[in-house]
Every structure is written in structure tokens, then in C-alpha cells.
Enzyme design. Structure first.
Site, PDB file in Angstrom:
ATOM      1  N   SER A 146      -2.301  -3.105  -8.094  1.00 23.64           N
ATOM      2  CA  SER A 146      -2.638  -3.416  -9.483  1.00 23.64           C
ATOM      3  C   SER A 146      -4.142  -3.562  -9.681  1.00 23.64           C
ATOM      4  O   SER A 146      -4.632  -3.385 -10.794  1.00 23.64           O
ATOM      5  CB  SER A 146      -1.939  -4.716  -9.905  1.00 23.64           C
ATOM      6  OG  SER A 146      -2.281  -5.758  -9.019  1.00 23.64           O
ATOM      7  N   ALA A 182      -6.707  -2.160  -7.285  1.00 17.11           N
ATOM      8  CA  ALA A 182      -7.528  -1.064  -6.761  1.00 17.11           C
ATOM      9  C   ALA A 182      -6.654   0.017  -6.144  1.00 17.11           C
ATOM     10  O   ALA A 182      -5.440  -0.141  -5.977  1.00 17.11           O
ATOM     11  CB  ALA A 182      -8.522  -1.598  -5.726  1.00 17.11           C
ATOM     12  N   GLN A 183      -7.312   1.120  -5.822  1.00 19.25           N
ATOM     13  CA  GLN A 183      -6.675   2.259  -5.168  1.00 19.25           C
ATOM     14  C   GLN A 183      -7.546   2.651  -3.975  1.00 19.25           C
ATOM     15  O   GLN A 183      -8.771   2.635  -4.056  1.00 19.25           O
ATOM     16  CB  GLN A 183      -6.546   3.420  -6.166  1.00 19.25           C
ATOM     17  CG  GLN A 183      -5.732   4.596  -5.674  1.00 19.25           C
ATOM     18  CD  GLN A 183      -5.303   5.483  -6.834  1.00 19.25           C
ATOM     19  OE1 GLN A 183      -4.637   5.037  -7.764  1.00 19.25           O
ATOM     20  NE2 GLN A 183      -5.695   6.744  -6.788  1.00 19.25           N
ATOM     21  N   LYS A 241     -12.277   2.012  -1.370  1.00 16.34           N
ATOM     22  CA  LYS A 241     -11.460   1.168  -2.252  1.00 16.34           C
ATOM     23  C   LYS A 241     -12.103   1.154  -3.632  1.00 16.34           C
ATOM     24  O   LYS A 241     -13.248   0.700  -3.779  1.00 16.34           O
ATOM     25  CB  LYS A 241     -11.381  -0.252  -1.668  1.00 16.34           C
ATOM     26  CG  LYS A 241     -10.503  -1.217  -2.444  1.00 16.34           C
ATOM     27  CD  LYS A 241     -10.451  -2.559  -1.713  1.00 16.34           C
ATOM     28  CE  LYS A 241      -9.585  -3.557  -2.461  1.00 16.34           C
ATOM     29  NZ  LYS A 241      -9.537  -4.874  -1.755  1.00 16.34           N
ATOM     30  N   ASP A 249      -4.831 -14.989   4.131  1.00 15.19           N
ATOM     31  CA  ASP A 249      -3.652 -14.174   3.814  1.00 15.19           C
ATOM     32  C   ASP A 249      -3.334 -13.235   4.974  1.00 15.19           C
ATOM     33  O   ASP A 249      -3.365 -12.006   4.826  1.00 15.19           O
ATOM     34  CB  ASP A 249      -3.910 -13.373   2.531  1.00 15.19           C
ATOM     35  CG  ASP A 249      -2.633 -12.759   1.963  1.00 15.19           C
ATOM     36  OD1 ASP A 249      -1.544 -13.229   2.319  1.00 15.19           O
ATOM     37  OD2 ASP A 249      -2.735 -11.803   1.169  1.00 15.19           O
TER      38      ASP A 249
END
Length: 568
Positions: A132, A134-135, A150, A281
């Protein structure tokens, strides 16, 4: 901010429609009427089929990128949401269509201010990953170095800010109408989410985190942090080395699983208790294993920081849990957290004692540490003790790492595995040198305090003599009583004005008759004015009485499937 949210009426209407579709219309009705119809058979049937956490996840999934990210952030914050919701929200996945390659090229050219072919020899049009925010694309630099690029999605900040404005609006509604909202502090929750998400939109922050952690782990050859291409990194673009590897949970026979687990534990110990800067994370997607069994850390958008005092407190808490000392655990939890009201310490201690009796009756290597930590966080929430985010992030990271270890090696004997780390902590924190430094710091602090006391006493006496000393007493009941008196006085005043209008109108009408179509105009004016004032007073009284009774979240949870209307 609320003005912007009010202007985005189309988005608000879309959200209302999705709330209705996912069964939250009854919640909205309850907020309007002040009551919840828990006897509705349709609501009960729906609640049995889908639990409240599941319905919330489905709702956020359909609301779009901002709300998906909200759920993902909350799933990593045990200090903000209960365990059942964390587990369900952790299932949220970005379900977005990839951007077309022409858009990606345009974004890169705008960021680099030159054509893509002037920077990259090749870039794969097919993305490695889409999310949602970045690509990610694989590419090759002009010198042949393989990298990943990125790229942030366009116009994202504008969309996110509009949705956050709506979240602020909804948080104020919850705070004003739901009794238990003060426990979860919806406005502060949205504020924390806003800061987290806006930081994530600035890739320069992620780059700084990556460089700092890479520097801390640079001497460990078993660890790899992809190097950044500084000249090509910016606010909306991040370029780093491409690393070949697989997820840590997908290791094959060619990998040395024992060595990987040892490296993972060493990394976790060093980041948490030596460096004070840790990856918050560490899920399997962010832990790659290279063909030579090195551990590669990815995605540094979420990190935590621990001071030396915080590390010391965590060591003491670990000792208290290991020795089943409920009193010390409660005292340390109270010191760690920020109580929002008076805490019944005896009840809190009994609750923690029950947790220990349930979780610590087995051998240490059979203890469900993840469950114990999560229940401790839930208990702190229940007693309105707000745990600081960095503590909560560390606990969540520890639970994630423990889950990875148990997945990779279910028969691993935890005791001999963690014992060297415990011994190192004890040796470092309670060595003669460390105790001597602690004693010196305490002595210096006591001497400074003693030296300050005469000055403070003199200042207090001077203020008392000059009449500048004032004592302010505040109590919620007194404040509430003052507001009631103010409301009562205003209502009496409006009532007296209405009565005066009626009496005055009669005098004016008798002395200065003015008729229109057989109706005395002065009498009609007085009657309408007094009726309007009386209506205002009555409406004020009824609405204020309604708003004073906030909704009970327990009733709403029964409606949503966690209580009487839930699964049986």
C-alpha cells in the site's frame, strides 16, 4: 484538520457504507440513540458467524491503504489493542494493484531529476513486491551492481492525510460516547498512528535506521544489512543492494539451521541489551537467509530504542518472572508504565499471580513466553497502565522471534539456549564494577538533593511570606458540580427570560394593540419567542442528559460477538 475531514464528504459516505455492509450499522445506531439492541436475531446470527476481530479486519481491508496500514501498525502494538485483535490484524495483507511501469519511470525521473537510463542499466518492469505504501523493482546499476529500487506510490500523503482527518473525527466521536474509550485513548492512538505512518512515508528515516543498525552489527560476519546507494536515496525512493536468499521459515537442508538460530538470538540480544536500537518488526518476510547461512535484515521502517535505565528495568522484570515473584513484577510493571488513574495494586498483584500460576507451573523449557507476555500487556491495559511504545515494541519483537524459533525447531531446549544470555546480562548488570558505578551515581544524586533542599526551603518560605504561594485543589466531582451549576443557572436565566417575554407581551399588547388579520401581533411575537426559548431549554436538558450516559463497550462487544451474542 476537522475542516478538511468535513470537506471530504464523499469519503465519509463511503466509509459509512462499508460500516453498514460489515455489520457495524448497529453500532452507529447505538451511538445515535444511546442504546444497543442486542436482542436482534440477525445481529446475533452474524456475530456467531464472524467474530468482532475478524469483522474489523475485513472492514479495514476494504477501506483501503490507510486503514490497512492502521491495522498493521496496531497488530504490532500490544500496548494499544488486546491480544485477540493483534492476532487478527496481523493477518492484514496489502491487496493493491501494481503501478504500471510508465508511472514508476516517471516517479524515478522526478526523484533523480534525470532519465532512468542515465542511472540504471536495466530495471525489471515486473515488480518484486507491491504494497500500500511502495512498490519494489529489481534493477542493475551502470557498473553492473544488482540493486532493488523501492518507489513510493504517487499522491499518497494527500490521500492518507484525508483519511487520518476522518480518523480524528471518529476518535472524537468514540471518546465522547463510549465509556471505556479513555482506556484506549482513541485520539492519542490516531496521533501515534499518524506520526508512525508519516515517518514511514519519508524513506530518509528508514535509511538512517538501516545505517545505524548496520554500523552496530558491522563486526558480526554472520549478519548482513543491504548497503544503501546514498546518491540515489531520497524521501520517496530507496535503492539498496539486492540480496539472494529465502525467508527464514523456508530454509532447506543446505542451510545450517542451528547456526542461523544462534545468529538470530545473538542479534536480538545485542540490539536490545547492548546497542539499545532494535528492529521492531522481525517477521519472517524481513529475515532472509543467504546461501551461506547468513542472516539478512530488511525493512527498517519500524525500530525501537531503549535507554540504559530501560534495559536495566527489563533485566529486573525478566528475573522477577523467572523467579515467579508477583510482587516485584507488579512493582516493575507499575514503574515501566504510566498509570492513568489510581491502580488497585492488590488486585493487580492477584491477577499477575494468577497468570504466573497458569503459565509458570511447567518446566521452563515448556513455558509459553509469548502467551505470558501478551497476557501481561492485556492486564496492564485492563488496569489502565499505559506501557511506553518502545517497551511494547520490544516485547512484540521478542514474541515474534520466539515464534520463529519454535517453528524452525519445535524440540529446541530453551533453557540451555538462553542461559548464556542470562549469565551475560547478570555479569554485566551486577558485576562489582557496575555495582560500584551504581553506588557512586546514587551517592552523587543524594548529595545533590541534599544541597538543593535549603535553597528550595528558602524559596518556599519567601513565597509564603510574600503571599505568592497558592494551593490549587482539583477534583473531578467538584468540576462536574461546577458545570452542573453553570448549566442550571443558564437554564434558569433562559426560563426567566421566556416568562418575562410572556408577561411583557401582555402589557405591550394591552397598551399598544396591533392586529393583523384578527391576530394580535405583539401577543403572537411574545408567544413564539417564549416558545422558542422553552424549546431550547428542554432540548438542552434532554440532550445533555443523554450525552452524560456514555455507551458501555461491554454492551457493544456483546453485540459484535465477544459477549452474549458471540459464539457459543
Amino acid at each position: 484538520m476537522l475542516t478538511v475531514a468535513a470537506q471530504d464528504f464523499a469519503r465519509l459516505r463511503e466509509i459509512a457504507g462499508l460500516l453498514t455492509r460489515h455489520g457495524f450499522q448497529h453500532l452507529a445506531d447505538g451511538l445515535r440513540t444511546g442504546e444497543v439492541a442486542t436482542d436482534d436475531p440477525a445481529v446475533r446470527a452474524e456475530a456467531r458467524a464472524v467474530t468482532a476481530p475478524e469483522r474489523l479486519r475485513l472492514l479495514l481491508q476494504e477501506l483501503g491503504p490507510t486503514f490497512i496500514k492502521l491495522g498493521q501498525v496496531l497488530s504490532a502494538r500490544p500496548d494499544l489493542v488486546p491480544t485477540a485483535y493483534q492476532r487478527e490484524l496481523a493477518r492484514l495483507q496489502d491487496d493493491v494493484q501494481p503501478l504500471d511501469f510508465a508511472t514508476i519511470e516517471g516517479l524515478l525521473e522526478a526523484a533523480w531529476r534525470e532519465p532512468v537510463h542515465a542511472v540504471l542499466r536495466h530495471i525489471d518492469p515486473e515488480p518484486l513486491a507491491t504494497a500500500s505504501i511502495a512498490q519494489v523493482h529489481r534493477a542493475t546499476l551502470l557498473d553492473g551492481r544488482e540493486v532493488v529500487v523501492k518507489v513510493q506510490r504517487p499522491h499518497l500523503e494527500q490521500t492518507i492525510r484525508a483519511d487520518i482527518d476522518l480518523l480524528y473525527l471518529l476518535s472524537r466521536l468514540l471518546d465522547a460516547t463510549v465509556e471505556e474509550a479513555s482506556l484506549y485513548r482513541p485520539k492519542q492512538l490516531v496521533r501515534a498512528f499518524e506520526q508512525s505512518l508519516l515517518d514511514e512515508l519519508d524513506f530518509r528515516i528508514e535509511a538512517r535506521n538501516a545505517r545505524a543498525i548496520a554500523a552496530n552489527l558491522s563486526e558480526d560476519a554472520r549478519v548482513l544489512v543491504p548497503a544503501l546507494i546514498d546518491d540515489l536515496c531520497g524521501r520517496e525512493v530507496l535503492v539498496m543492494d539486492f540480496v539472494r536468499g529465502c525467508k527464514i521459515t523456508e530454509m532447506g537442508p543446505a542451510h545450517d539451521a542451528d547456526a542461523v538460530l544462534a545468529t538470530l538470538l545473538d542479534i536480538a540480544f545485542k540490539m536490545g541489551f547492548v546497542d539499545g536500537l532494535f528492529h521492531a518488526d522481525p517477521h519472517p518476510g524481513n529475515l532472509l537467509i543467504t546461501p551461506d547461512s547468513r542472516v539478512c535484515l530488511l525493512d527498517f521502517g519500524l525500530v525501537g530504542r531503549l535507554t540504559a535505565n530501560m534495559q536495566q528495568t527489563l533485566v529486573q522484570l525478566s528475573l522477577a518472572l523467572a523467579t515467579r515473584d508477583a510482587d516485584s513484577t507488579v512493582r516493575l510493571m507499575y514503574r515501566i508504565g504510566r498509570p492513568e488513574e489510581r491502580v488497585p495494586l492488590h488486585a493487580f498483584r492477584d491477577h499477575v499471580g494468577d497468570l504466573m500460576a497458569r503459565y509458570l507451573v511447567r518446566r521452563l523449557d515448556e513455558v509459553d513466553a509469548a502467551g505470558l507476555l501478551q497476557e501481561l500487556m492485556d492486564t496492564a491495559l485492563r488496569y489502565r497502565i499505559r506501557v511506553p511504545p518502545d517497551y511494547a515494541l520490544l516485547m512484540k519483537a521478542a514474541v515474534t522471534i520466539e515464534g520463529i524459533i519454535r517453528t524452525l525447531k519445535p524440540d529446541l531446549d530453551i533453557v540451555p539456549t538462553i542461559m548464556p544470555y542470562a549469565q551475560r546480562l547478570m555479569a554485566e548488570r551486577y558485576s562489582p564494577e557496575a555495582l560500584k558505578q551504581l553506588a557512586m551515581r546514587s551517592a552523587v544524586a543524594m548529595l545533590d538533593g541534599a544541597n538543593e533542599l535549603p535553597l528550595l526551603a528558602t524559596q518556599l518560605l519567601h513565597d509564603l511570606e510574600a503571599g505568592r504561594l497558592s494551593v490549587r485543589i482539583s477534583h473531578p466531582e467538584l468540576d462536574r458540580f461546577g458545570r452542573h451549576l453553570n448549566d442550571l443557572g443558564t437554564k434558569l436565566f433562559l426560563g426567566m427570560v421566556a416568562m418575562g417575554l410572556i408577561v411583557g407581551t401582555f402589557f405591550v399588547a394591552s397598551g399598544y394593540p396591533l392586529e393583523w388579520r384578527g391576530v394580535n401581533v405583539w401577543g403572537l411575537f411574545g408567544a413564539l419567542a417564549s416558545l422558542g426559548l422553552l424549546t431550547l431549554v428542554l432540548t438542552w436538558h434532554l440532550v445533555a442528559a443523554r450525552l452524560k450516559r456514555k455507551l458501555s463497550l461491554a454492551g457493544l462487544m456483546r453485540l459484535l460477538g465477544r459477549g452474549g451474542g458471540g459464539r457459543r
